[in-house]
Design a protein around this motif. Structure first.
Motif, PDB file in Angstrom:
ATOM      1  N   THR A 142       7.386   4.292   8.854  1.00 38.92           N
ATOM      2  CA  THR A 142       6.089   4.844   9.244  1.00 38.92           C
ATOM      3  C   THR A 142       4.994   4.762   8.192  1.00 38.92           C
ATOM      4  OG1 THR A 142       6.780   7.070   8.590  1.00 38.92           O
ATOM      5  CG2 THR A 142       7.123   6.450  10.897  1.00 38.92           C
ATOM      6  N   ILE A 143       5.360   4.626   6.926  1.00 39.52           N
ATOM      7  CA  ILE A 143       4.334   4.574   5.884  1.00 39.52           C
ATOM      8  C   ILE A 143       3.935   3.127   5.647  1.00 39.52           C
ATOM      9  CG2 ILE A 143       3.825   5.007   3.442  1.00 39.52           C
ATOM     10  CD1 ILE A 143       5.657   7.446   3.622  1.00 39.52           C
ATOM     11  N   ASP A 144       2.654   2.887   5.643  1.00 35.71           N
ATOM     12  CA  ASP A 144       2.120   1.556   5.377  1.00 35.71           C
ATOM     13  C   ASP A 144       1.889   1.438   3.873  1.00 35.71           C
ATOM     14  OD1 ASP A 144       0.835  -0.858   5.252  1.00 35.71           O
ATOM     15  OD2 ASP A 144      -0.788  -0.320   6.602  1.00 35.71           O
ATOM     16  N   PHE A 145       2.944   1.036   3.159  1.00 40.56           N
ATOM     17  CA  PHE A 145       2.883   0.982   1.707  1.00 40.56           C
ATOM     18  C   PHE A 145       1.815   0.012   1.205  1.00 40.56           C
ATOM     19  CE2 PHE A 145       7.264   2.569   2.330  1.00 40.56           C
ATOM     20  CZ  PHE A 145       7.154   3.740   1.611  1.00 40.56           C
ATOM     21  N   GLU A 146       1.624  -1.093   1.902  1.00 35.83           N
ATOM     22  CA  GLU A 146       0.625  -2.068   1.459  1.00 35.83           C
ATOM     23  C   GLU A 146      -0.783  -1.466   1.483  1.00 35.83           C
ATOM     24  OE1 GLU A 146       1.126  -4.957  -0.088  1.00 35.83           O
ATOM     25  OE2 GLU A 146       3.244  -4.436   0.059  1.00 35.83           O
ATOM     26  N   SER A 147      -1.096  -0.710   2.546  1.00 33.18           N
ATOM     27  CA  SER A 147      -2.407  -0.051   2.612  1.00 33.18           C
ATOM     28  C   SER A 147      -2.553   0.979   1.502  1.00 33.18           C
ATOM     29  CB  SER A 147      -2.613   0.629   3.968  1.00 33.18           C
ATOM     30  OG  SER A 147      -2.709  -0.323   4.982  1.00 33.18           O
ATOM     31  N   CYS A 148      -1.468   1.694   1.227  1.00 30.69           N
ATOM     32  CA  CYS A 148      -1.497   2.684   0.145  1.00 30.69           C
ATOM     33  C   CYS A 148      -1.770   1.998  -1.193  1.00 30.69           C
ATOM     34  CB  CYS A 148      -0.173   3.445   0.072  1.00 30.69           C
ATOM     35  SG  CYS A 148       0.139   4.533   1.469  1.00 30.69           S
ATOM     36  N   ILE A 149      -1.122   0.869  -1.426  1.00 26.15           N
ATOM     37  CA  ILE A 149      -1.315   0.132  -2.672  1.00 26.15           C
ATOM     38  C   ILE A 149      -2.754  -0.350  -2.783  1.00 26.15           C
ATOM     39  CG2 ILE A 149      -0.709  -2.032  -3.858  1.00 26.15           C
ATOM     40  CD1 ILE A 149       2.226  -1.426  -3.033  1.00 26.15           C
ATOM     41  N   GLU A 150      -3.319  -0.827  -1.681  1.00 31.63           N
ATOM     42  CA  GLU A 150      -4.714  -1.281  -1.701  1.00 31.63           C
ATOM     43  C   GLU A 150      -5.660  -0.131  -2.033  1.00 31.63           C
ATOM     44  OE1 GLU A 150      -5.896  -4.405  -1.712  1.00 31.63           O
ATOM     45  OE2 GLU A 150      -3.757  -4.869  -1.763  1.00 31.63           O
ATOM     46  N   GLU A 151      -5.389   1.053  -1.485  1.00 32.95           N
ATOM     47  CA  GLU A 151      -6.220   2.218  -1.780  1.00 32.95           C
ATOM     48  C   GLU A 151      -6.101   2.614  -3.252  1.00 32.95           C
ATOM     49  OE1 GLU A 151      -8.545   3.799   0.135  1.00 32.95           O
ATOM     50  OE2 GLU A 151      -8.150   2.133   1.500  1.00 32.95           O
ATOM     51  N   ILE A 152      -4.890   2.518  -3.800  1.00 34.39           N
ATOM     52  CA  ILE A 152      -4.689   2.830  -5.214  1.00 34.39           C
ATOM     53  C   ILE A 152      -5.475   1.841  -6.080  1.00 34.39           C
ATOM     54  CG2 ILE A 152      -2.970   2.824  -7.081  1.00 34.39           C
ATOM     55  CD1 ILE A 152      -0.982   3.955  -4.914  1.00 34.39           C
ATOM     56  N   LYS A 153      -5.431   0.564  -5.711  1.00 42.81           N
ATOM     57  CA  LYS A 153      -6.185  -0.454  -6.459  1.00 42.81           C
ATOM     58  C   LYS A 153      -7.678  -0.126  -6.448  1.00 42.81           C
ATOM     59  CE  LYS A 153      -3.278  -4.542  -5.783  1.00 42.81           C
ATOM     60  NZ  LYS A 153      -3.208  -5.868  -5.120  1.00 42.81           N
ATOM     61  N   LYS A 154      -8.209   0.212  -5.265  1.00 47.27           N
ATOM     62  CA  LYS A 154      -9.636   0.533  -5.157  1.00 47.27           C
ATOM     63  C   LYS A 154     -10.002   1.723  -6.036  1.00 47.27           C
ATOM     64  CE  LYS A 154     -10.103  -1.007  -0.362  1.00 47.27           C
ATOM     65  NZ  LYS A 154     -10.295  -0.525   1.016  1.00 47.27           N
ATOM     66  N   LEU A 155      -9.152   2.744  -6.002  1.00 51.19           N
ATOM     67  CA  LEU A 155      -9.396   3.937  -6.812  1.00 51.19           C
ATOM     68  C   LEU A 155      -9.371   3.599  -8.302  1.00 51.19           C
ATOM     69  CD1 LEU A 155      -9.810   7.001  -7.022  1.00 51.19           C
ATOM     70  CD2 LEU A 155      -7.337   7.249  -6.938  1.00 51.19           C
ATOM     71  N   CYS A 156      -8.404   2.793  -8.716  1.00 51.74           N
ATOM     72  CA  CYS A 156      -8.308   2.403 -10.125  1.00 51.74           C
ATOM     73  C   CYS A 156      -9.550   1.639 -10.567  1.00 51.74           C
ATOM     74  CB  CYS A 156      -7.053   1.560 -10.368  1.00 51.74           C
ATOM     75  SG  CYS A 156      -5.520   2.512 -10.336  1.00 51.74           S
ATOM     76  N   VAL A 157     -10.022   0.723  -9.733  1.00 55.63           N
ATOM     77  CA  VAL A 157     -11.226  -0.042 -10.063  1.00 55.63           C
ATOM     78  C   VAL A 157     -12.409   0.902 -10.180  1.00 55.63           C
ATOM     79  CG1 VAL A 157     -12.880  -1.723  -9.137  1.00 55.63           C
ATOM     80  CG2 VAL A 157     -10.427  -2.226  -9.089  1.00 55.63           C
ATOM     81  N   LYS A 158     -12.485   1.842  -9.246  1.00 52.46           N
ATOM     82  CA  LYS A 158     -13.611   2.782  -9.220  1.00 52.46           C
ATOM     83  C   LYS A 158     -13.673   3.641 -10.485  1.00 52.46           C
ATOM     84  CE  LYS A 158     -15.833   5.839  -5.939  1.00 52.46           C
ATOM     85  NZ  LYS A 158     -15.764   6.429  -4.604  1.00 52.46           N
ATOM     86  N   ILE A 159     -12.510   3.996 -11.021  1.00 50.48           N
ATOM     87  CA  ILE A 159     -12.513   4.853 -12.208  1.00 50.48           C
ATOM     88  C   ILE A 159     -12.426   4.056 -13.509  1.00 50.48           C
ATOM     89  CG2 ILE A 159     -11.631   6.874 -10.994  1.00 50.48           C
ATOM     90  CD1 ILE A 159      -8.869   6.314 -12.210  1.00 50.48           C
ATOM     91  N   GLY A 160     -12.454   2.725 -13.386  1.00 50.96           N
ATOM     92  CA  GLY A 160     -12.555   1.882 -14.571  1.00 50.96           C
ATOM     93  C   GLY A 160     -11.254   1.489 -15.238  1.00 50.96           C
ATOM     94  N   VAL A 161     -10.168   1.478 -14.504  1.00 51.31           N
ATOM     95  CA  VAL A 161      -8.882   1.057 -15.060  1.00 51.31           C
ATOM     96  C   VAL A 161      -8.897  -0.466 -15.195  1.00 51.31           C
ATOM     97  CG1 VAL A 161      -6.382   1.021 -14.661  1.00 51.31           C
ATOM     98  CG2 VAL A 161      -7.711   3.049 -14.035  1.00 51.31           C
ATOM     99  N   SER A 162      -8.370  -0.979 -16.285  1.00 52.61           N
ATOM    100  CA  SER A 162      -8.376  -2.428 -16.525  1.00 52.61           C
ATOM    101  C   SER A 162      -7.487  -3.145 -15.506  1.00 52.61           C
ATOM    102  CB  SER A 162      -7.885  -2.746 -17.932  1.00 52.61           C
ATOM    103  OG  SER A 162      -6.491  -2.507 -18.033  1.00 52.61           O
ATOM    104  N   ASP A 163      -7.773  -4.426 -15.294  1.00 53.58           N
ATOM    105  CA  ASP A 163      -6.973  -5.230 -14.357  1.00 53.58           C
ATOM    106  C   ASP A 163      -5.502  -5.267 -14.757  1.00 53.58           C
ATOM    107  OD1 ASP A 163      -9.226  -5.767 -12.874  1.00 53.58           O
ATOM    108  OD2 ASP A 163      -9.556  -7.769 -13.712  1.00 53.58           O
ATOM    109  N   GLU A 164      -5.243  -5.380 -16.066  1.00 52.51           N
ATOM    110  CA  GLU A 164      -3.858  -5.430 -16.552  1.00 52.51           C
ATOM    111  C   GLU A 164      -3.133  -4.109 -16.247  1.00 52.51           C
ATOM    112  OE1 GLU A 164      -6.508  -6.014 -18.776  1.00 52.51           O
ATOM    113  OE2 GLU A 164      -6.447  -8.179 -18.456  1.00 52.51           O
TER     114      GLU A 164
END
Length: 180
Positions: A142-164
């Motif tokens: 039931t959990i869409d892990f890929e969507s969750c990962i995409e949301e985490i990526k967006k949040l990290c970018v928004k708060i300035g986490v490096s690509d690495e």
């Protein structure tokens, strides 16, 4: 999240809550008692004046038998189609025909076929039986892990986490999911 997006999110969540209350013929007062909150909170959520806190989103989701993602704005039909595809994929990986899975779970073959195609939503007890037969957890279905990962990526970018660092975080999450 900017102000307009927050306003839209509150409104959408409120509309979804209002729909569920109406669909199940439940009054604000009844839900307030179940959640142990005041009736004014339910009204504020329903009218889009306040964001529903995460704890209550989960409780509402469980109570009404809808995915959390539905309350958060995802189209429920899309959610059930994803679940159906996961079931079909897992069944095929086990070299199992849907009729065999139907027999093992006690779910009518036509119903299982409709669940796999996302036409109807599976009941909680059906998901439990299906998951058990496929050696999975209900969460895995039931959990869409890929969507969750995409949301985490967006949040990290928004708060300035490096690509690495983002890549390291995602790899750790994927590892943890596989271990789970």
């Amino acid at each position: 999240m900017d102000y307009d997006n927050l306003k839209d999110k509150k409104k959408l969540m409120g509309e979804r809550l209002a729909f569920l209350l109406k669909e199940h013929n439940i009054k604000n007062k009844e839900l307030a008692k179940i959640l142990n909150v005041s009736e004014s909170y339910i009204s504020a959520w329903k009218n889009g004046h306040r964001l529903i806190p995460t704890l209550y989103i989960h409780k509402i989701s469980e109570y009404f038998g809808v995915p959390v993602s539905y309350l958060m704005g995802e189209d429920i039909e899309n959610h059930w189609q994803k679940i159906g595809k996961k079931i079909a994929k897992a069944r095929k990986l086990k070299n199992m025909q849907y009729i065999d899975l139907a027999k093992k779970t006690g779910i009518a073959p036509i119903r299982l076929s409709q669940i796999e195609r996302g036409i109807i939503k599976a009941k909680a007890e059906e998901l439990e039986k299906i998951a058990e037969e496929l050696n999975l957890t209900v969460d895995e279905l039931t959990i869409d892990f890929e969507s969750c990962i995409e949301e985490i990526k967006k949040l990290c970018v928004k708060i300035g986490v490096s690509d690495e660092s983002i890549e390291a975080i995602i790899q750790q999450i994927k590892f943890d999911i596989e271990m789970y």
